[in-house]
Design a protein around this motif. Structure first.
Motif, PDB file in Angstrom:
ATOM      1  N   VAL A  22       0.818  -1.216   0.000  1.00  0.00           N
ATOM      2  CA  VAL A  22       0.000   0.000   0.000  1.00  0.00           C
ATOM      3  C   VAL A  22       0.851   1.265   0.000  1.00  0.00           C
ATOM      4  O   VAL A  22       0.346   2.347  -0.294  1.00  0.00           O
ATOM      5  N   TYR A  23       2.135   1.126   0.338  1.00  0.00           N
ATOM      6  CA  TYR A  23       3.036   2.280   0.338  1.00  0.00           C
ATOM      7  C   TYR A  23       4.470   1.766   0.328  1.00  0.00           C
ATOM      8  O   TYR A  23       4.779   0.743   0.944  1.00  0.00           O
ATOM      9  N   GLU A  24       5.339   2.497  -0.359  1.00  0.00           N
ATOM     10  CA  GLU A  24       6.755   2.123  -0.401  1.00  0.00           C
ATOM     11  C   GLU A  24       7.600   3.374  -0.584  1.00  0.00           C
ATOM     12  O   GLU A  24       7.229   4.281  -1.329  1.00  0.00           O
ATOM     13  N   ASN A  25       8.739   3.419   0.132  1.00  0.00           N
ATOM     14  CA  ASN A  25       9.724   4.480  -0.067  1.00  0.00           C
ATOM     15  C   ASN A  25      11.108   3.853   0.132  1.00  0.00           C
ATOM     16  O   ASN A  25      11.201   2.649   0.368  1.00  0.00           O
ATOM     17  N   PRO A  26      12.181   4.630   0.047  1.00  0.00           N
ATOM     18  CA  PRO A  26      13.519   4.022   0.181  1.00  0.00           C
ATOM     19  C   PRO A  26      13.805   3.401   1.548  1.00  0.00           C
ATOM     20  O   PRO A  26      14.772   2.669   1.700  1.00  0.00           O
ATOM     21  N   TRP A  27      12.979   3.673   2.568  1.00  0.00           N
ATOM     22  CA  TRP A  27      13.251   3.189   3.910  1.00  0.00           C
ATOM     23  C   TRP A  27      12.339   2.051   4.356  1.00  0.00           C
ATOM     24  O   TRP A  27      12.644   1.325   5.277  1.00  0.00           O
ATOM     25  N   MET A  28      11.157   1.924   3.726  1.00  0.00           N
ATOM     26  CA  MET A  28      10.200   0.925   4.199  1.00  0.00           C
ATOM     27  C   MET A  28       9.170   0.566   3.140  1.00  0.00           C
ATOM     28  O   MET A  28       8.979   1.295   2.167  1.00  0.00           O
ATOM     29  N   VAL A  29       8.500  -0.556   3.396  1.00  0.00           N
ATOM     30  CA  VAL A  29       7.349  -0.980   2.616  1.00  0.00           C
ATOM     31  C   VAL A  29       6.222  -1.220   3.610  1.00  0.00           C
ATOM     32  O   VAL A  29       6.428  -1.867   4.644  1.00  0.00           O
ATOM     33  N   VAL A  30       5.057  -0.676   3.316  1.00  0.00           N
ATOM     34  CA  VAL A  30       3.882  -0.938   4.142  1.00  0.00           C
ATOM     35  C   VAL A  30       2.954  -1.812   3.315  1.00  0.00           C
ATOM     36  O   VAL A  30       2.630  -1.475   2.169  1.00  0.00           O
ATOM     37  N   ARG A  31       2.568  -2.935   3.905  1.00  0.00           N
ATOM     38  CA  ARG A  31       1.696  -3.837   3.177  1.00  0.00           C
ATOM     39  C   ARG A  31       0.474  -4.178   4.015  1.00  0.00           C
ATOM     40  O   ARG A  31       0.495  -4.065   5.240  1.00  0.00           O
TER      41      ARG A  31
END
Length: 189
Positions: A22-31
């Motif tokens: 549901v969200y991703e950036n260089p530091w984390m992935v939210v699923r």
């Protein structure tokens, strides 16, 4: 590692049926995972995937070097032991990362690192964990902080001061407090 398997508890209480990022950036992935519980009921579970990090306890003269910086999520500055991950969610050798974080955040170089253990943090929302090291035989050098750490400060505190800071709620970083507990257990088996 204590995963329950040694006690015959290897059946998962919650099984993933489906997953989506549901969200991703260089530091984390939210699923968001669709899950099924033991009784067959279904639900969702939000998970934050972040790489493991290291935490370094720089110990010298019966005290510790701490770093302080502004922590955006809690809207205040806070003291903690140096800690971090490799850039870009990369993985690598924890001892190498410990030396890198110590140097970047404090400028200190350690003659020796002692691994105290591995802990999980926020295990209700993330699988992230961290390795704890004690750094000894310290010598000073230049820092090499990341842009997010430009406001970082460093200071040495006596052991008594650190205990008081934990007790008085000045150090609220759960990883630092847990690492300090591992140190006490290491020193007093």
């Amino acid at each position: 590692m204590h995963d329950g398997a040694e006690n015959g508890e290897d059946e998962h209480a919650v099984r993933r049926v489906a997953t989506r990022v549901v969200y991703e950036n260089p530091w984390m992935v939210v699923r968001e995972d669709e899950v099924e519980r033991l009784d067959g009921s279904r639900g969702i579970y939000g998970v934050v995937d972040k790489p493991d990090f290291v935490l370094v306890i720089p110990m010298e003269n019966d005290g510790f070097h701490l770093v302080e910086e502004y922590r955006y999520p809690i809207r205040r500055r806070t003291w903690n032991f140096p800690q971090g991950t490799f850039p870009g969610r990369e993985e690598g050798d924890p001892e190498e990362l410990a030396r890198l974080e110590l140097r970047q955040e404090t400028g200190l170089r350690a003659a020796s690192l002692t691994h105290l253990g591995y802990l999980n943090c926020s295990h209700g929302t993330s699988g992230q964990g961290f390795n704890v090291f004690v750094a000894a035989g310290l010598r000073a050098g230049e820092t090499d902080r990341e842009p997010e750490e430009q406001d970082m400060r460093q200071r040495w505190f006596s052991r008594a001061e650190v205990k008081a800071m934990i007790r008085d709620g000045c150090i609220t970083d759960d990883s630092s407090v847990a690492a300090y507990a591992l140190l006490i257990l290491h020193e007093n088996p």
